[in-house]
Design a protein around this motif. Structure first.
Motif, PDB file in Angstrom:
ATOM      1  N   CYS A  39       0.569  -1.015  -0.211  1.00 29.77           N
ATOM      2  CA  CYS A  39       0.068   0.125  -0.014  1.00 29.77           C
ATOM      3  C   CYS A  39       0.802   1.092  -0.082  1.00 29.77           C
ATOM      4  O   CYS A  39       1.814   1.209   0.487  1.00 29.77           O
ATOM      5  CB  CYS A  39      -1.044   0.395   1.218  1.00 29.77           C
ATOM      6  N   PRO A  40       0.868   2.264   0.013  1.00 35.36           N
ATOM      7  CA  PRO A  40       0.919   3.886  -0.730  1.00 35.36           C
ATOM      8  C   PRO A  40       1.460   4.261   1.179  1.00 35.36           C
ATOM      9  O   PRO A  40       0.779   3.268   2.059  1.00 35.36           O
ATOM     10  CB  PRO A  40       0.395   4.743  -0.944  1.00 35.36           C
ATOM     11  N   VAL A  41       2.662   5.155   1.430  1.00 33.15           N
ATOM     12  CA  VAL A  41       3.111   5.089   2.767  1.00 33.15           C
ATOM     13  C   VAL A  41       3.250   6.559   2.807  1.00 33.15           C
ATOM     14  O   VAL A  41       3.869   7.004   1.593  1.00 33.15           O
ATOM     15  CB  VAL A  41       4.219   4.779   2.351  1.00 33.15           C
ATOM     16  N   MET A  42       3.005   7.433   3.489  1.00 29.06           N
ATOM     17  CA  MET A  42       3.302   8.475   3.615  1.00 29.06           C
ATOM     18  C   MET A  42       4.461   8.710   5.417  1.00 29.06           C
ATOM     19  O   MET A  42       3.547   8.020   6.258  1.00 29.06           O
ATOM     20  CB  MET A  42       2.155   8.977   3.502  1.00 29.06           C
ATOM     21  N   MET A  43       5.199  10.111   4.541  1.00 30.85           N
ATOM     22  CA  MET A  43       6.594   9.869   6.153  1.00 30.85           C
ATOM     23  C   MET A  43       5.592  10.890   5.738  1.00 30.85           C
ATOM     24  O   MET A  43       5.420  11.849   6.248  1.00 30.85           O
ATOM     25  CB  MET A  43       7.379   9.912   5.573  1.00 30.85           C
ATOM     26  N   ILE A  44       5.684  10.932   7.685  1.00 32.72           N
ATOM     27  CA  ILE A  44       4.487  12.242   8.306  1.00 32.72           C
ATOM     28  C   ILE A  44       5.519  12.978   9.006  1.00 32.72           C
ATOM     29  O   ILE A  44       7.125  13.120   9.474  1.00 32.72           O
ATOM     30  CB  ILE A  44       3.951  11.476  10.234  1.00 32.72           C
ATOM     31  N   PRO A  45       5.601  14.177   8.775  1.00 27.36           N
ATOM     32  CA  PRO A  45       6.738  15.172   9.085  1.00 27.36           C
ATOM     33  C   PRO A  45       6.644  15.287  10.590  1.00 27.36           C
ATOM     34  O   PRO A  45       6.249  15.801  11.499  1.00 27.36           O
ATOM     35  CB  PRO A  45       5.992  17.198   8.577  1.00 27.36           C
ATOM     36  N   GLU A  46       7.392  16.468  10.537  1.00 29.34           N
ATOM     37  CA  GLU A  46       8.063  16.778  12.151  1.00 29.34           C
ATOM     38  C   GLU A  46       7.382  18.370  12.760  1.00 29.34           C
ATOM     39  O   GLU A  46       6.567  17.773  13.631  1.00 29.34           O
ATOM     40  CB  GLU A  46       9.557  16.969  12.236  1.00 29.34           C
TER      41      GLU A  46
END
Length: 279
Positions: A145-152
């Protein structure tokens, strides 16, 4: 989109990251599953370091209490805190914990999810959990599935940046993002292209423009000259409140930015939201 995963450390959950995850869920009216990593049984992490992490959660730590009891209390505390934040923000939630074969089990969860969100502490190496060096690369390159890195840091999504190199994977990532997040269709869009070794034909560029213009009201193309990796880094560093969309992690095209020799710089050194998908 109905099921979103939030991957974090069972001992070091970031409340701001849960806020972002809840924001994404509300955009798509999805539920949120907290996937919390435990320390593997064979972890060599020093007990004193683990006790320090637990104490940072406000839990009273003393040498008389067994470490496994403290860890259990901390995990339960973070699970409750996760549920409370989600409830207060109007998002349905549940929690699962993964203690062993973590990459393998996370990839299994991804197979039956619509999106994986990753807490930035895991990408920055600041997690209390000891992870193999290849862990993040494995999850990003093999997730189904697509992945999203959460911003700081996050206030709102003001701009969307699409990394487009003419490859099928970059187009797929753009189309998948647009499909998953119709609620962001009114945001300003910048399309970053690189015409280094592989030029994008004028015909394909026009087709990409036409497709984007049917989905977004404001689309601007920006062409990177020279080293696409450096140009991409410089372009996004000066922007805040963005989501960057990229395809083919660990395979081809833009993903060359993530080669081992570059130590995954875009993931580790840019505190922006990063959406990654591949064919």
């Amino acid at each position: 989109m109905k099921k979103i995963l939030f991957l974090s450390d069972a001992l070091k959950m970031n409340g701001r990251s849960v806020d972002f995850a809840a924001y994404i869920c509300k955009l798509s009216k999805s539920s949120l599953t907290g996937v919390f990593l435990q320390h593997e049984a064979h972890s060599q992490r020093a007990a004193a370091a683990i006790r320090d992490e637990i104490a940072c959660n406000g839990i009273t730590v003393n040498e008389e209490r067994p470490l496994h009891e403290l860890e259990q209390e901390c995990r339960q505390y973070n699970a409750r805190r996760f549920g409370t934040i989600c409830e207060n923000l109007g998002v349905r939630s549940e929690v699962i914990e993964i203690a062993e074969r973590q990459a393998e089990n996370i990839l299994l969860e991804c197979r039956y999810a619509d999106l994986l969100l990753i807490d930035p502490s895991l990408a920055m190496g600041e997690s209390a959990v000891v992870l193999p060096a290849s862990f993040l690369h494995t999850v990003l390159s093999q997730s189904e599935c697509p992945v999203m890195m959460i911003p700081e840091r996050f206030d709102n999504v003001e701009e969307i940046i699409f990394a487009y190199d003419g490859s099928p994977s970059s187009v797929f990532a753009i189309k998948q993002f647009a499909s998953l997040f119709p609620g962001l269709a009114d945001r300003t869009v910048f399309v970053v292209t690189a015409r280094g070794d592989k030029r994008i034909s004028a015909n394909e560029m026009q087709k990409m423009r036409n497709w984007l213009n049917t989905h977004y009201p404001s689309v601007t193309f920006y062409d990177i000259q020279g080293d696409s990796r450096i140009g991409l880094l410089e372009y996004v560093l000066g922007k805040d409140n963005i989501i960057m969309v990229m395809g083919a992690y660990g395979r081809s095209g833009w993903s060359a930015f993530f080669s081992a020799s570059h130590a995954d710089p875009l993931v580790k050194y840019i505190s922006k939201a990063l959406f990654i998908s591949h064919l």
